[in-house]
Design a protein around this motif. Structure first.
Motif, PDB file in Angstrom:
ATOM      1  N   LEU A  11       0.809  -1.216   0.000  1.00  0.00           N
ATOM      2  CA  LEU A  11       0.000   0.000   0.000  1.00  0.00           C
ATOM      3  C   LEU A  11       0.846   1.272   0.000  1.00  0.00           C
ATOM      4  O   LEU A  11       0.383   2.329  -0.414  1.00  0.00           O
ATOM      5  N   ASN A  12       2.098   1.187   0.460  1.00  0.00           N
ATOM      6  CA  ASN A  12       2.956   2.367   0.471  1.00  0.00           C
ATOM      7  C   ASN A  12       3.311   2.845  -0.929  1.00  0.00           C
ATOM      8  O   ASN A  12       3.726   3.983  -1.100  1.00  0.00           O
ATOM      9  N   VAL A  13       3.153   2.002  -1.920  1.00  0.00           N
ATOM     10  CA  VAL A  13       3.415   2.399  -3.299  1.00  0.00           C
ATOM     11  C   VAL A  13       2.410   3.468  -3.731  1.00  0.00           C
ATOM     12  O   VAL A  13       2.720   4.333  -4.552  1.00  0.00           O
ATOM     13  N   LEU A  14       1.222   3.436  -3.170  1.00  0.00           N
ATOM     14  CA  LEU A  14       0.172   4.370  -3.585  1.00  0.00           C
ATOM     15  C   LEU A  14       0.448   5.801  -3.135  1.00  0.00           C
ATOM     16  O   LEU A  14      -0.006   6.743  -3.778  1.00  0.00           O
ATOM     17  N   ILE A  15       1.186   5.990  -2.062  1.00  0.00           N
ATOM     18  CA  ILE A  15       1.437   7.339  -1.549  1.00  0.00           C
ATOM     19  C   ILE A  15       2.275   8.159  -2.526  1.00  0.00           C
ATOM     20  O   ILE A  15       1.881   9.281  -2.880  1.00  0.00           O
ATOM     21  N   PRO A  16       3.427   7.674  -3.018  1.00  0.00           N
ATOM     22  CA  PRO A  16       4.175   8.474  -3.999  1.00  0.00           C
ATOM     23  C   PRO A  16       3.419   8.668  -5.307  1.00  0.00           C
ATOM     24  O   PRO A  16       3.520   9.725  -5.930  1.00  0.00           O
ATOM     25  N   ILE A  17       2.635   7.666  -5.711  1.00  0.00           N
ATOM     26  CA  ILE A  17       1.849   7.814  -6.942  1.00  0.00           C
ATOM     27  C   ILE A  17       0.845   8.946  -6.785  1.00  0.00           C
ATOM     28  O   ILE A  17       0.680   9.776  -7.695  1.00  0.00           O
ATOM     29  N   ALA A  18       0.172   9.020  -5.653  1.00  0.00           N
ATOM     30  CA  ALA A  18      -0.795  10.098  -5.416  1.00  0.00           C
ATOM     31  C   ALA A  18      -0.099  11.455  -5.391  1.00  0.00           C
ATOM     32  O   ALA A  18      -0.627  12.443  -5.919  1.00  0.00           O
TER      33      ALA A  18
END
Length: 87
Positions: free
Chosen positions: A49-56
């Motif tokens: 789920l931490n991958v979603l933070i930089p993408i956002a």
């Protein structure tokens, strides 16, 4: 998505103590609960789920630059907020 909605509905509608009793009596509950409570499972979930933070964050930066290039409200006043957002 539908399975998550059904699981949420069951969790809300059935008494918590009764739900725990049903789960503990199920034949596969031991191995499944063991996997769900494993530190490795939690680490994989957090890492995934931490991958979603930089993408956002990157998508938000792109959105802001597009707004500045298009000259949408807020860009001519020199602020990054629209008139509604400044109220």
């Amino acid at each position: 998505v539908a399975a998550a909605l059904v699981a949420g509905y069951v969790f809300i509608e059935i008494d918590h103590d009764e739900l725990v009793h049903i789960i503990r009596d199920a034949p596969l509950s031991g191995p499944i609960l063991g996997v769900l409570q494993s530190d490795w499972t939690r680490a994989i979930a957090v890492g995934g789920l931490n991958v979603l933070i930089p993408i956002a964050a990157v998508l938000d930066m792109i959105r802001q630059r597009v707004r500045r290039c298009r000259g949408t409200p807020g860009s001519e006043s020199g602020t990054c907020l629209t008139d509604t957002g400044m109220r």
